[in-house]
Design a protein around this motif. Sequence first.
Motif, PDB file in Angstrom:
ATOM      1  N   GLN A 115       0.816  -1.215   0.000  1.00  0.00           N
ATOM      2  CA  GLN A 115       0.000   0.000   0.000  1.00  0.00           C
ATOM      3  C   GLN A 115       0.853   1.270   0.000  1.00  0.00           C
ATOM      4  O   GLN A 115       0.470   2.285   0.560  1.00  0.00           O
ATOM      5  CB  GLN A 115      -0.954   0.000   1.194  1.00  0.00           C
ATOM      6  CG  GLN A 115      -1.899  -1.187   1.202  1.00  0.00           C
ATOM      7  CD  GLN A 115      -2.859  -1.164   2.354  1.00  0.00           C
ATOM      8  OE1 GLN A 115      -3.323  -0.102   2.789  1.00  0.00           O
ATOM      9  NE2 GLN A 115      -3.185  -2.327   2.872  1.00  0.00           N
ATOM     10  N   ALA A 139     -10.623  -5.618   1.815  1.00  0.00           N
ATOM     11  CA  ALA A 139     -10.573  -4.551   2.824  1.00  0.00           C
ATOM     12  C   ALA A 139     -10.226  -3.204   2.190  1.00  0.00           C
ATOM     13  O   ALA A 139     -10.842  -2.177   2.507  1.00  0.00           O
ATOM     14  CB  ALA A 139      -9.560  -4.904   3.916  1.00  0.00           C
ATOM     15  N   ILE A 140      -9.267  -3.189   1.281  1.00  0.00           N
ATOM     16  CA  ILE A 140      -8.873  -1.950   0.599  1.00  0.00           C
ATOM     17  C   ILE A 140     -10.021  -1.426  -0.256  1.00  0.00           C
ATOM     18  O   ILE A 140     -10.335  -0.235  -0.234  1.00  0.00           O
ATOM     19  CB  ILE A 140      -7.611  -2.188  -0.255  1.00  0.00           C
ATOM     20  CG1 ILE A 140      -6.400  -2.417   0.665  1.00  0.00           C
ATOM     21  CG2 ILE A 140      -7.367  -1.031  -1.217  1.00  0.00           C
ATOM     22  CD1 ILE A 140      -5.174  -2.970  -0.044  1.00  0.00           C
ATOM     23  N   GLN A 176     -12.969  -0.037   1.861  1.00  0.00           N
ATOM     24  CA  GLN A 176     -12.636   1.283   2.388  1.00  0.00           C
ATOM     25  C   GLN A 176     -12.751   2.341   1.288  1.00  0.00           C
ATOM     26  O   GLN A 176     -13.238   3.440   1.529  1.00  0.00           O
ATOM     27  CB  GLN A 176     -11.232   1.287   2.987  1.00  0.00           C
ATOM     28  CG  GLN A 176     -10.888   2.559   3.716  1.00  0.00           C
ATOM     29  CD  GLN A 176     -11.802   2.829   4.907  1.00  0.00           C
ATOM     30  OE1 GLN A 176     -12.274   1.929   5.573  1.00  0.00           O
ATOM     31  NE2 GLN A 176     -12.074   4.088   5.158  1.00  0.00           N
ATOM     32  N   ILE A 220     -16.409   3.210   0.735  1.00  0.00           N
ATOM     33  CA  ILE A 220     -16.927   4.091   1.790  1.00  0.00           C
ATOM     34  C   ILE A 220     -16.501   5.529   1.498  1.00  0.00           C
ATOM     35  O   ILE A 220     -17.298   6.458   1.581  1.00  0.00           O
ATOM     36  CB  ILE A 220     -16.425   3.628   3.170  1.00  0.00           C
ATOM     37  CG1 ILE A 220     -17.069   2.286   3.528  1.00  0.00           C
ATOM     38  CG2 ILE A 220     -16.703   4.682   4.241  1.00  0.00           C
ATOM     39  CD1 ILE A 220     -16.457   1.601   4.735  1.00  0.00           C
ATOM     40  N   HIS A 221     -15.234   5.692   1.097  1.00  0.00           N
ATOM     41  CA  HIS A 221     -14.712   7.021   0.769  1.00  0.00           C
ATOM     42  C   HIS A 221     -15.457   7.609  -0.438  1.00  0.00           C
ATOM     43  O   HIS A 221     -15.839   8.778  -0.430  1.00  0.00           O
ATOM     44  CB  HIS A 221     -13.213   6.922   0.496  1.00  0.00           C
ATOM     45  CG  HIS A 221     -12.560   8.227   0.187  1.00  0.00           C
ATOM     46  ND1 HIS A 221     -12.416   9.230   1.110  1.00  0.00           N
ATOM     47  CD2 HIS A 221     -12.019   8.694  -0.965  1.00  0.00           C
ATOM     48  CE1 HIS A 221     -11.812  10.254   0.555  1.00  0.00           C
ATOM     49  NE2 HIS A 221     -11.561   9.966  -0.706  1.00  0.00           N
TER      50      HIS A 221
END
Length: 65
Positions: A18, A38-39, A42, A45-46
Amino acid sequence: MKFRIWSNEHMAWWRPNQHGYTQDMDRAGLYSYEEAVAICVQGRIHAASRCVHRPNETMVPETVE
């Protein structure tokens, strides 16, 4: 199976661990399914917080030849 992650936001591949982005797919990081999910979650959501209608990140399975 491993996955590369394409960033629609940065128009580049996620680098290993990352640490930034690269245009060169050969320099992209390879992530486990769990890490990639997971990435990408996220990122969604952003994106949702900014009313973006496409995911920030997309999982791409590693090609095996």
